[in-house]
Structures are given as C-alpha cells and as structure tokens.
Design an enzyme around this catalytic site. Structure first.
Site, PDB file in Angstrom:
ATOM      1  CB  CYS A   1       0.919   3.326   0.301  1.00  0.00           C
ATOM      2  SG  CYS A   1       2.001   3.037   1.714  1.00  0.00           S
TER       3      CYS A   1
ATOM      4  NE  ARG B   1       3.363  -3.650  -3.939  1.00  0.00           N
ATOM      5  CZ  ARG B   1       2.072  -3.373  -3.732  1.00  0.00           C
ATOM      6  NH1 ARG B   1       1.164  -3.813  -4.559  1.00  0.00           N
ATOM      7  NH2 ARG B   1       1.706  -2.651  -2.680  1.00  0.00           N
TER       8      ARG B   1
ATOM      9  CG  HIS C   1       3.818   3.049  -2.907  1.00  0.00           C
ATOM     10  ND1 HIS C   1       2.943   1.992  -2.957  1.00  0.00           N
ATOM     11  CD2 HIS C   1       4.388   2.988  -1.679  1.00  0.00           C
ATOM     12  CE1 HIS C   1       3.006   1.309  -1.822  1.00  0.00           C
ATOM     13  NE2 HIS C   1       3.872   1.897  -1.028  1.00  0.00           N
TER      14      HIS C   1
ATOM     15  CB  CYS D   1       6.847   3.038   1.117  1.00  0.00           C
ATOM     16  SG  CYS D   1       5.756   1.938   2.057  1.00  0.00           S
TER      17      CYS D   1
ATOM     18  CG  ASP E   1       4.927  -1.955  -1.203  1.00  0.00           C
ATOM     19  OD1 ASP E   1       5.375  -2.730  -2.062  1.00  0.00           O
ATOM     20  OD2 ASP E   1       3.722  -1.886  -0.913  1.00  0.00           O
TER      21      ASP E   1
HETATM   22 ZN   LIG Z   1       3.767   1.805   1.023  1.00  0.00          ZN
END
Ligand SMILES: [Zn+2]
Length: 217
Positions: free
Chosen positions: A101, A46, A98, A42, A44
């Site tokens: 999400c 993090r 994750h 992803c 993202d």
């Molecule tokens: Zn995500």
C-alpha cells in the site's frame, strides 16, 4: 479516440455483455437489495471489493479512503458507518487493506511539504507506527517494516471501529456487527484474515461508552 470516449464506449459494451449473459441484469440491479456487509477499503485503483470477492452489485456497501482508515473525526466514514449499522443493520464490517500500500509506504517516510493535506491524513498511519515502533523497528529491512505496518494499520482501524459509539450501541442492542481485519495480497490476489472483534470482545475502559446513559437507537 480519447481516453474518456473509450470509457463511455466500454460502458456501453459492458452493459451489452451483461445483458447477453442475463437479460434480467438491469432489473436485478434496480431491485432494492440490502447489503449485509460494510466494506472499508483503500482507494488504491487495484483494489475493488466486488471484483476480488466475486460478489454482485448490491451485496456489499463500500467505503474507500486513502489507507483504509477509520478516523474518529471523518464524517464521511462515520455517516456511511451509521447508515450501515443503524439502517442496514449489517452483520459484518470488513476493513480490507493490502500489501504494498503506497499510503502506508508514504507514512514510513518524512512528511512531504508539497502535499500538506495528504500528509495530515497519513499522520494517522504514522500514529500507528509510533504505537508499534519497537516491533516495527526490530525488523531490519524496509520491505518487512512496510508489510508489518500494513497489518498493524488494519488492526488499529478495527480497534478504532470498536471505539465508535455507533458500533458499541449496536453491539449492546443487536449483538452485531462482527468486525474483521483482512489484508489483500497484490502479488497473489489472495485475501488473508488478520483479526476480528465480536460484540463480546472486551474494550479498553477509556474507550467504552456508558450506554446506560444513552438511548439505544
Ligand atoms: Zn493502499
């Protein structure tokens, strides 16, 4: 100091720290290492594949998009997949999503008319919801539904990988790669294995190419 000046300064400090640890760091970085893992994660901020797996630069080829999706019309993903499978001949492909999400959470809600392109991309995750509606809606609270859709989205992307001609041709010709669905817990930093497919896994015939008619590349 502004934010971007700080990033550039931190970059210089990072290089110096790496060189202090290992004077050959840049030499190793410049060497042409061949990754044997292709990672689809992803976007993202993090979730960094090398950081959470404690791997070195050059060990994993990484592709990231919103919601770690494998979409059959996404030439960005397909180009990277083709390179990973046909040129690098990777042994493993990992789809790592994750928990918590935000892309998956957004897919649980109504479309956002102010974000029409993001909404179109998330529609693929909505399709996963629709495929598994009864299991998801059997859960009462939104947190549990969110968690289950994260997991089902990863499983669905593994299936989507197996449905590509790229993977099917490589399975037939090279008996690789294995496909792995993993989920990362933002709450504890732990990666959990969800599912896997091997070159010997049966496929739904409506997605199975007749490879007798295709030259194996
Ligand atoms: Zn995500």
């Amino acid at each position: 100091m502004n934010r971007l000046d700080r990033l550039l300064l931190e970059n210089k400090a990072w290089v110096q720290e790496r060189l202090d640890e290992n004077p050959d760091f840049l030499k190793h970085l410049a060497e042409n290492r061949v990754p044997d893992i292709f990672w689809i994660g992803c976007s993202d901020s993090r979730l960094h594949a090398d950081e959470i797996t404690n791997t070195e630069p050059g060990e994993i080829l990484v592709h990231r998009n919103v919601g770690n999706q494998v979409v059959s019309t996404d030439f960005n993903l397909l180009g990277a997949l083709e390179y990973a499978v046909n040129v690098l001949k990777v042994a493993h492909i990992i789809v790592c999503g994750h928990y918590r999400c935000r892309s998956v959470k957004a897919a649980l809600d109504r479309p956002n008319p102010n974000l029409p392109f993001a909404d179109k991309w998330l529609r693929n995750i909505k399709d996963v919801y629709r495929l598994h509606r009864s299991e998801i809606e059997a859960l009462n609270n939104i947190e549990d539904r969110w968690k289950l859709l994260v997991e089902m989205n990863i499983q669905e992307q593994i299936t989507n990988l197996a449905h590509t001609s790229i993977v099917q041709k490589s399975w037939k010709a090279n008996r690789r790669p294995e496909l792995h669905g993993w989920v990362y817990g933002l709450h504890d930093g732990i990666i959990r294995e969800l599912c896997s497919l091997t070159p010997y896994s049966p496929l739904d015939p409506i997605y199975e190419y007749n490879l007798e008619d295709i030259a194996i590349g």
